[in-house]
Motif scaffolding. Structure first.
Motif, PDB file in Angstrom:
ATOM      1  N   UNK A  77       1.194   9.381   2.952  1.00  0.00           N
ATOM      2  CA  UNK A  77      -0.005   8.650   3.340  1.00  0.00           C
ATOM      3  C   UNK A  77      -1.144   9.656   3.442  1.00  0.00           C
ATOM      4  N   UNK A  80      -5.259   6.371   5.865  1.00  0.00           N
ATOM      5  CA  UNK A  80      -4.749   5.026   6.161  1.00  0.00           C
ATOM      6  C   UNK A  80      -4.753   4.084   4.955  1.00  0.00           C
ATOM      7  N   UNK A  81      -5.618   4.342   3.979  1.00  0.00           N
ATOM      8  CA  UNK A  81      -5.691   3.415   2.853  1.00  0.00           C
ATOM      9  C   UNK A  81      -5.351   4.061   1.513  1.00  0.00           C
ATOM     10  N   UNK A  83      -2.337   6.127  -0.589  1.00  0.00           N
ATOM     11  CA  UNK A  83      -0.929   6.526  -0.564  1.00  0.00           C
ATOM     12  C   UNK A  83      -0.538   7.154  -1.898  1.00  0.00           C
ATOM     13  N   UNK A 114      -5.349   1.215  -1.062  1.00  0.00           N
ATOM     14  CA  UNK A 114      -5.013  -0.076  -0.475  1.00  0.00           C
ATOM     15  C   UNK A 114      -6.215  -0.606   0.295  1.00  0.00           C
ATOM     16  N   UNK A 115      -6.982  -1.454  -0.347  1.00  0.00           N
ATOM     17  CA  UNK A 115      -8.137  -2.037   0.337  1.00  0.00           C
ATOM     18  C   UNK A 115      -7.678  -3.036   1.394  1.00  0.00           C
TER      19      UNK A 115
ATOM     20  N   UNK B  78      -1.280  -5.088   6.378  1.00  0.00           N
ATOM     21  CA  UNK B  78      -2.460  -4.767   7.168  1.00  0.00           C
ATOM     22  C   UNK B  78      -2.622  -5.771   8.301  1.00  0.00           C
ATOM     23  N   UNK B  84      -7.534  -0.943  11.889  1.00  0.00           N
ATOM     24  CA  UNK B  84      -7.968  -0.977  10.495  1.00  0.00           C
ATOM     25  C   UNK B  84      -6.905  -0.438   9.541  1.00  0.00           C
ATOM     26  N   UNK B  85      -5.997   0.333  10.057  1.00  0.00           N
ATOM     27  CA  UNK B  85      -4.980   0.924   9.186  1.00  0.00           C
ATOM     28  C   UNK B  85      -3.840  -0.033   8.891  1.00  0.00           C
ATOM     29  N   UNK B  86      -2.837   0.443   8.188  1.00  0.00           N
ATOM     30  CA  UNK B  86      -1.700  -0.410   7.848  1.00  0.00           C
ATOM     31  C   UNK B  86      -0.798  -0.702   9.052  1.00  0.00           C
ATOM     32  N   UNK B 124       5.518   1.996   1.998  1.00  0.00           N
ATOM     33  CA  UNK B 124       5.913   3.178   2.753  1.00  0.00           C
ATOM     34  C   UNK B 124       7.142   2.804   3.596  1.00  0.00           C
TER      35      UNK B 124
END
Lengths: 376, 165
Positions: A77, A80-81, A83, A114-115, B78, B84-86, B124
């Motif tokens: 990662x 956060x968006x 990967x 990853x939007x 999400x 805001x993160x996964x 992940x």
């Protein structure tokens, strides 16, 4: 037709198998798809190993110990968006080695932005989203049967080269380099829609076929949608098209410029309690494909091909008996392949599975296999 | 004054010994039976025997069973209205029966689902915890995570999340 290759269980292969099995057995543990977390939620490593012993797998009367895959995957990662995913696969006895070699090394790597759940974009080298199982990288621990259905996922004869030699390939690009957009939406509660759209360079490997060669002139585009309906029913459809560019003018190569491949597939899966029903149907055709050495020169042969399979399995706890019927037909060569498989998969732990399967093949040898797969 | 003759009094009914024994057993067992019945009813009173926990920075007010199922099957990556993160679901080595029943999936289905996702490179890998304490520690240190515990004990950085239908 599969390629013949050595099946003798020499000492080195055996030693590597046993060592890997023991190592991964300890690593796997009773956990679902656990990975080794180098940095929690940041960097993880996982993978799988599988080996099997088979009778009549490639040649009549032979018994061979195969080390099929040793795969190490990395998930990172970056943010956060963003990967990164990469893997290295060591294959022995690969089904689609055009040169009869026993081993192969493959790599896969892509970066994904990853939007949101509804939109993701990736670039790199990936297994194309075509059909239900093409993306799982032959990870036998991720599906019930010993092998994926040959009628759908294995390479088949799709043409002949300028010398009349049969040319084998998948009926679509199984893996490729390119751009991949995907997403998952919930238009209605309990209803889901998954979509994939990709543009690629054609198939990366196994370029000796009429419409797939990684010469950067062979462009492909594909689309896949999957509807998730209530009561555990999934329905999906895949479409793939590619066109060979202008570099295949060498008359000794089986890749004439302008050759086009189109493939369409439909899939269905229904989970009813412990019962799982699944099937796929594929249609494929190569167009604009003149054959210089055909009985009538430069005739356009009928290149329609069709593959299908249906699988039923029932889970009695960790023991899952299953049956599968599959069929393939190519009109040009009147090549028909038909097989019925029956077997049982036993999950020793969530990270280890043992399978036994007998496959009755029409007009060919039956194949009996025992397989062990371990994931970490 | 003459005492009435004893023979005039009604004789006590003759109770067979087996019936007496049964009556004694029932009398002794009654409190136990009542206790068991009460305990059984009490165990059915709560909607579930687990608690959903998230990081205390997560402002999501509640979560529905359908959304929880999508998260644990890797279909929703999400948060909606949360960090805001996964989403980082925390799985358990041994899936809690009550939790899985609430989601309507078996441990086998959950395992197969994540196997497919992980080996296709689509997701992940989830964190897998061995105990309630490990779940709480992981959730406390990861703002996007969600887990479930059988017995919740107050932990800094962690709060319970109401589960709705």
């Amino acid at each position: 037709m599969r390629h013949t290759h050595a099946t003798r269980p020499h000492a080195r292969t055996l030693a590597i198998s046993l060592l890997a099995v023991l190592t991964l057995w300890f690593l796997s543990g009773p956990r679902p798809a656990a990975a080794v977390e180098i940095v929690p939620n940041k960097l993880s490593v996982n993978g799988f190993f599988d080996t099997h012993i088979a009778y009549n797998l490639y040649d009549s009367g032979t018994t061979g110990l195969e080390v099929d895959h040793w795969v190490t995957m990395v998930n990172w990662r970056v943010s956060p968006r963003v990967r990164f995913f990469g893997d290295i696969t060591l294959e022995h006895g690969t089904h689609y080695d055009e040169h009869g070699q026993n081993g192969d090394i493959k790599t896969r790597a892509f970066v994904q932005f990853q939007h949101s759940d509804a939109f993701k974009a990736a670039a790199g080298n990936f297994q194309s989203p075509f059909g239900h199982y093409n993306q799982v990288h032959d990870a036998v621990i991720a599906f019930t049967t010993v092998d994926l259905a040959d009628a759908f996922y294995a390479d088949r004869q799709v043409g002949v080269d300028a010398l009349g030699t049969p040319v084998h390939s998948h009926l679509y690009a199984r893996e490729a380099a390119g751009v991949w957009l995907s997403g998952h939406a919930l238009p209605v509660e309990n209803w889901g829609l998954r979509w994939d759209l990709y543009a690629i360079n054609g198939e990366v490997r196994d370029g000796r076929n009429p419409a797939q060669a990684d010469d950067n002139a062979n462009k492909g585009i594909g689309l896949r949608t999957e509807f998730e309906l209530p009561a555990g029913l999934h329905l999906g459809a895949s479409w793939y098209s590619e066109r060979h560019g202008g570099l295949g003018t060498d008359p000794t190569l089986p890749a004439p410029a302008g050759a086009e491949r189109r493939a369409l597939a439909a899939e269905a899966e229904w989970q009813i309690g412990p019962l799982n029903l699944q099937g796929e149907q594929l249609w494929s055709r190569v167009e604009s494909y003149p054959v210089p050495l055909a009985p009538i020169p430069f005739v356009q042969p009928d290149t329609h091909a069709m593959g299908q399979y249906a699988t039923a399995s029932v889970a009695f706890g960790a023991v899952i008996p299953y049956i599968r019927q599959e069929r393939y037909r190519n009109r040009w060569f009147d090549d028909t392949y038909e097989a019925f498989s029956a077997g049982v998969a036993m999950r020793a732990s969530p990270g280890a599975v043992i399978k036994f399967q007998h496959k009755a093949v029409a007009r060919a040898d039956d194949v009996s296999e025992a397989q062990l797969a371990v994931a970490f | 004054m003459r005492n009435p003759p004893t023979t005039m009094l009604p004789a006590p009914p003759a109770v067979p010994y087996p019936l007496l024994a049964l009556r004694a057993v029932l009398r002794a067992a009654l409190p136990v039976l009542l206790l068991l019945a009460t305990a059984g009813t009490a165990s059915l009173l709560p909607a579930h025997a687990f608690e959903i926990v998230v990081n205390s920075d997560n402002l999501v007010p509640q979560i529905g069973t359908a959304e929880l199922k999508r998260i644990y099957l890797g279909e929703q990556e999400f948060w909606r209205g949360g960090p805001s993160g996964p989403v980082q679901p925390v799985l358990r080595e041994e899936g809690d029966t009550d939790f899985l029943r609430r989601l309507g999936v078996s441990q086998q289905q959950l395992t197969n689902r994540w196997m497919r996702l992980v080996f296709s490179g689509a997701a992940y890998p989830p964190h897998v915890a061995r105990s309630d304490q490990e779940v709480l520690e992981y959730v406390a240190s990861h703002p996007g995570s969600i887990g479930y515990v059988e017995q919740y004990s107050a932990t800094p950085g962690v709060r319970t999340l109401p589960l709705t239908d």
